[in-house]
Design a protein around this motif. Sequence first.
Motif, PDB file in Angstrom:
ATOM      1  N   UNK A  49       9.225   3.238  13.052  1.00  0.00           N
ATOM      2  CA  UNK A  49      10.503   3.466  13.743  1.00  0.00           C
ATOM      3  C   UNK A  49      10.623   4.634  12.659  1.00  0.00           C
ATOM      4  N   UNK A  50      10.678   4.979  11.802  1.00  0.00           N
ATOM      5  CA  UNK A  50      10.862   6.124  10.898  1.00  0.00           C
ATOM      6  C   UNK A  50      10.129   7.171  10.131  1.00  0.00           C
ATOM      7  N   UNK A  51       9.281   6.643  11.338  1.00  0.00           N
ATOM      8  CA  UNK A  51       8.139   8.155  11.480  1.00  0.00           C
ATOM      9  C   UNK A  51       7.663   8.264  10.073  1.00  0.00           C
ATOM     10  N   UNK A  52       6.881   7.078   9.349  1.00  0.00           N
ATOM     11  CA  UNK A  52       6.702   6.753   8.348  1.00  0.00           C
ATOM     12  C   UNK A  52       5.037   6.220   8.481  1.00  0.00           C
ATOM     13  N   UNK A  53       4.380   6.471   7.253  1.00  0.00           N
ATOM     14  CA  UNK A  53       3.267   5.673   7.344  1.00  0.00           C
ATOM     15  C   UNK A  53       2.764   4.684   7.283  1.00  0.00           C
ATOM     16  N   UNK A  54       2.683   3.763   8.772  1.00  0.00           N
ATOM     17  CA  UNK A  54       2.264   2.085   9.020  1.00  0.00           C
ATOM     18  C   UNK A  54       1.832   1.858   8.016  1.00  0.00           C
ATOM     19  N   UNK A  55       0.418   2.572   7.569  1.00  0.00           N
ATOM     20  CA  UNK A  55      -0.459   1.957   6.880  1.00  0.00           C
ATOM     21  C   UNK A  55      -0.807   2.400   5.280  1.00  0.00           C
ATOM     22  N   UNK A  56       1.059   2.435   4.992  1.00  0.00           N
ATOM     23  CA  UNK A  56       1.293   2.189   3.374  1.00  0.00           C
ATOM     24  C   UNK A  56       1.087   0.554   3.387  1.00  0.00           C
ATOM     25  N   UNK A  57       1.107   0.023   4.196  1.00  0.00           N
ATOM     26  CA  UNK A  57       0.860  -1.863   3.990  1.00  0.00           C
ATOM     27  C   UNK A  57      -0.593  -2.489   4.826  1.00  0.00           C
ATOM     28  N   UNK A  58      -0.607  -2.996   4.484  1.00  0.00           N
ATOM     29  CA  UNK A  58      -2.024  -3.281   5.337  1.00  0.00           C
ATOM     30  C   UNK A  58      -2.274  -4.903   5.084  1.00  0.00           C
ATOM     31  N   UNK A  59      -2.572  -5.681   6.172  1.00  0.00           N
ATOM     32  CA  UNK A  59      -2.669  -7.338   6.031  1.00  0.00           C
ATOM     33  C   UNK A  59      -4.219  -7.670   5.962  1.00  0.00           C
ATOM     34  N   UNK A  60      -5.131  -7.784   5.471  1.00  0.00           N
ATOM     35  CA  UNK A  60      -6.347  -8.446   5.641  1.00  0.00           C
ATOM     36  C   UNK A  60      -6.137 -10.150   6.565  1.00  0.00           C
ATOM     37  N   UNK A  61      -6.465 -10.548   7.569  1.00  0.00           N
ATOM     38  CA  UNK A  61      -6.765 -12.311   7.972  1.00  0.00           C
ATOM     39  C   UNK A  61      -7.110 -12.391   8.128  1.00  0.00           C
ATOM     40  N   UNK A  62      -8.673 -12.104   7.677  1.00  0.00           N
ATOM     41  CA  UNK A  62      -9.752 -13.219   7.459  1.00  0.00           C
ATOM     42  C   UNK A  62      -9.258 -13.531   5.819  1.00  0.00           C
ATOM     43  N   UNK A  63      -9.319 -15.457   6.139  1.00  0.00           N
ATOM     44  CA  UNK A  63      -9.666 -15.197   4.286  1.00  0.00           C
ATOM     45  C   UNK A  63     -10.353 -16.202   3.797  1.00  0.00           C
ATOM     46  N   UNK A  64     -11.080 -15.821   4.521  1.00  0.00           N
ATOM     47  CA  UNK A  64     -12.399 -16.422   4.065  1.00  0.00           C
ATOM     48  C   UNK A  64     -13.039 -15.352   2.932  1.00  0.00           C
ATOM     49  N   UNK A  65     -13.788 -16.515   1.793  1.00  0.00           N
ATOM     50  CA  UNK A  65     -14.561 -16.183   0.871  1.00  0.00           C
ATOM     51  C   UNK A  65     -15.695 -14.561   0.698  1.00  0.00           C
ATOM     52  N   UNK A  66     -15.853 -14.354   1.955  1.00  0.00           N
ATOM     53  CA  UNK A  66     -16.783 -13.092   2.224  1.00  0.00           C
ATOM     54  C   UNK A  66     -16.385 -11.875   2.422  1.00  0.00           C
ATOM     55  N   UNK A  67     -15.008 -12.350   2.452  1.00  0.00           N
ATOM     56  CA  UNK A  67     -13.897 -10.941   3.117  1.00  0.00           C
ATOM     57  C   UNK A  67     -13.179 -10.726   1.703  1.00  0.00           C
ATOM     58  N   UNK A  68     -12.735 -11.365   1.197  1.00  0.00           N
ATOM     59  CA  UNK A  68     -12.520 -11.749  -0.307  1.00  0.00           C
ATOM     60  C   UNK A  68     -13.118 -10.474  -1.082  1.00  0.00           C
ATOM     61  N   UNK A  69     -14.787 -11.115  -1.682  1.00  0.00           N
ATOM     62  CA  UNK A  69     -15.597 -10.518  -2.294  1.00  0.00           C
ATOM     63  C   UNK A  69     -16.124  -8.982  -1.934  1.00  0.00           C
ATOM     64  N   UNK A  70     -16.003  -8.622  -0.753  1.00  0.00           N
ATOM     65  CA  UNK A  70     -15.716  -7.548   0.259  1.00  0.00           C
ATOM     66  C   UNK A  70     -15.488  -6.455  -0.712  1.00  0.00           C
ATOM     67  N   UNK A  71     -13.818  -7.470  -0.580  1.00  0.00           N
ATOM     68  CA  UNK A  71     -12.292  -6.877  -0.629  1.00  0.00           C
ATOM     69  C   UNK A  71     -12.455  -6.241  -2.274  1.00  0.00           C
ATOM     70  N   UNK A  72     -13.286  -7.007  -3.234  1.00  0.00           N
ATOM     71  CA  UNK A  72     -13.127  -7.686  -4.704  1.00  0.00           C
ATOM     72  C   UNK A  72     -14.321  -5.691  -4.793  1.00  0.00           C
ATOM     73  N   UNK A  73     -15.141  -4.884  -3.866  1.00  0.00           N
ATOM     74  CA  UNK A  73     -15.808  -4.339  -4.162  1.00  0.00           C
ATOM     75  C   UNK A  73     -16.043  -3.085  -3.369  1.00  0.00           C
ATOM     76  N   UNK A  74     -14.594  -3.236  -3.255  1.00  0.00           N
ATOM     77  CA  UNK A  74     -13.933  -1.850  -2.283  1.00  0.00           C
ATOM     78  C   UNK A  74     -13.733  -0.398  -3.241  1.00  0.00           C
ATOM     79  N   UNK A  75     -14.552  -0.555  -4.067  1.00  0.00           N
ATOM     80  CA  UNK A  75     -14.459   0.879  -5.132  1.00  0.00           C
ATOM     81  C   UNK A  75     -13.994   1.939  -4.721  1.00  0.00           C
ATOM     82  N   UNK A  76     -14.626   2.939  -3.480  1.00  0.00           N
ATOM     83  CA  UNK A  76     -15.074   4.046  -3.234  1.00  0.00           C
ATOM     84  C   UNK A  76     -12.927   3.929  -2.005  1.00  0.00           C
ATOM     85  N   UNK A  77     -12.024   3.121  -2.670  1.00  0.00           N
ATOM     86  CA  UNK A  77     -10.808   2.813  -1.199  1.00  0.00           C
ATOM     87  C   UNK A  77      -9.762   2.615  -2.385  1.00  0.00           C
TER      88      UNK A  77
END
Length: 414
Positions: A166-194
């Motif tokens: 609504x304020x014209x600001x970047x909505x991706x300032x906050x994002x939620x990973x909704x998949x709560x599996x361990x596999x996705x958590x492990x992938x996030x832990x290794x997302x070194x490029x980002x």
Amino acid sequence: MIQDLTSIGKKAQAAASKLALLNTATKNKALLQLADALTANQDQIIAANKLDLANATEMPAKFTDRLMVNSQRIADMASGLRTVADLSDPTAQIDKGWITKDGLQILQRRVPLGVVGIIFEARPNVTVDATGLTFKSGNAVILRGGKEARQTNIALVKILRQALQKQGLPVDAVQLITDTSHAVADEMMNLTDYIDVLIPRGGRNLIQRVVTTATVPVIETGAGNCHIYIDKDADLQMATEIAVNAKVQRPSVCNAAEKLLIHQDVAPQFLPLIAQALIDHGVQLRGDATACELMPAIKPATNADWDTEYNDLIMAVKVVDSLDDAIKHINEHSTHHSEAIITKDLNRGRYFQQAINSACVYVNASTRFTDGGEFGFGAEIGISTQKLHARGPMGLQQLTTIKYEITGNGQVRK
């Protein structure tokens, strides 16, 4: 819905590059709007939270307490955002500047870390606190909450993103990973490029799993095997009030005291009275041999008790021979979070503060004060128990790094 973490990472980086250029006034106005959006949509948040609570019937009470959201807790979240808006912006300041012998002007400036990843358990307030602090410090945040708070986190992030849009600001300032599996958590832990830094918030098992698994740089936070030590010249009333507060006021949190140490000179007089005060508040005590002799009703402690973070109305009690004995025990068994000494002798108190290897060391005060809000940070991203980059409650300043800006007039190095 399957989430593409690479896409999430790219969006976060793009948002972070825009956030880093926002001025303080724009950020403060946005934070106030985020706060208003939470209170305006509290029915939606509470309804989502009821779904999570309905699925948490087998969880211990200490975990459902962390999970539960009501109108007061939403008001507290909103108040935290408003407080962050009132705080000075670390990225608007220059730490220092100087001129070198070659005539170069060097400025040391505070800048955002970039993209902050947070893996946390059943504490929906983390979603809001993290968003407020990262946004004000110019960082984007990627959140991965536990399955217990999934619906609540989805509702909160949706409201926060809509307010940004609504304020014209970047909505991706906050994002939620909704998949709560361990596999996705492990992938996030290794997302070194980002992801530039990863912060785990939760129990010891979660924290250690992130620390041992992640290739993204990690700031270790949270686990709190905290101690209260009652010295030989302590004030009995003060010692009792602090011990009860540190254990009972909110036993499920990381800054609650888990261990009570007491000097042998005052143990025969003090321990029965302090122990009874704790028992009267529903605390189950476990003691070493001497404590059990003084209070036969106390259950004997095991070796494992001294290293356990209970997060419950349980406390282990040990009688120590001296101040140095107390310090040695704490440094061996603490998680380096928060410890306290109760003493009338401030010289002994200062010695304790210098000798204890923990982030926060108190003289004559409860460990429950280890909190970003209580320290004047507005909120906290976590309580760091490590030493590199940040230690103790982490606020805005700890979510920045430094950049050197150098200006010359044609200098070349000879």
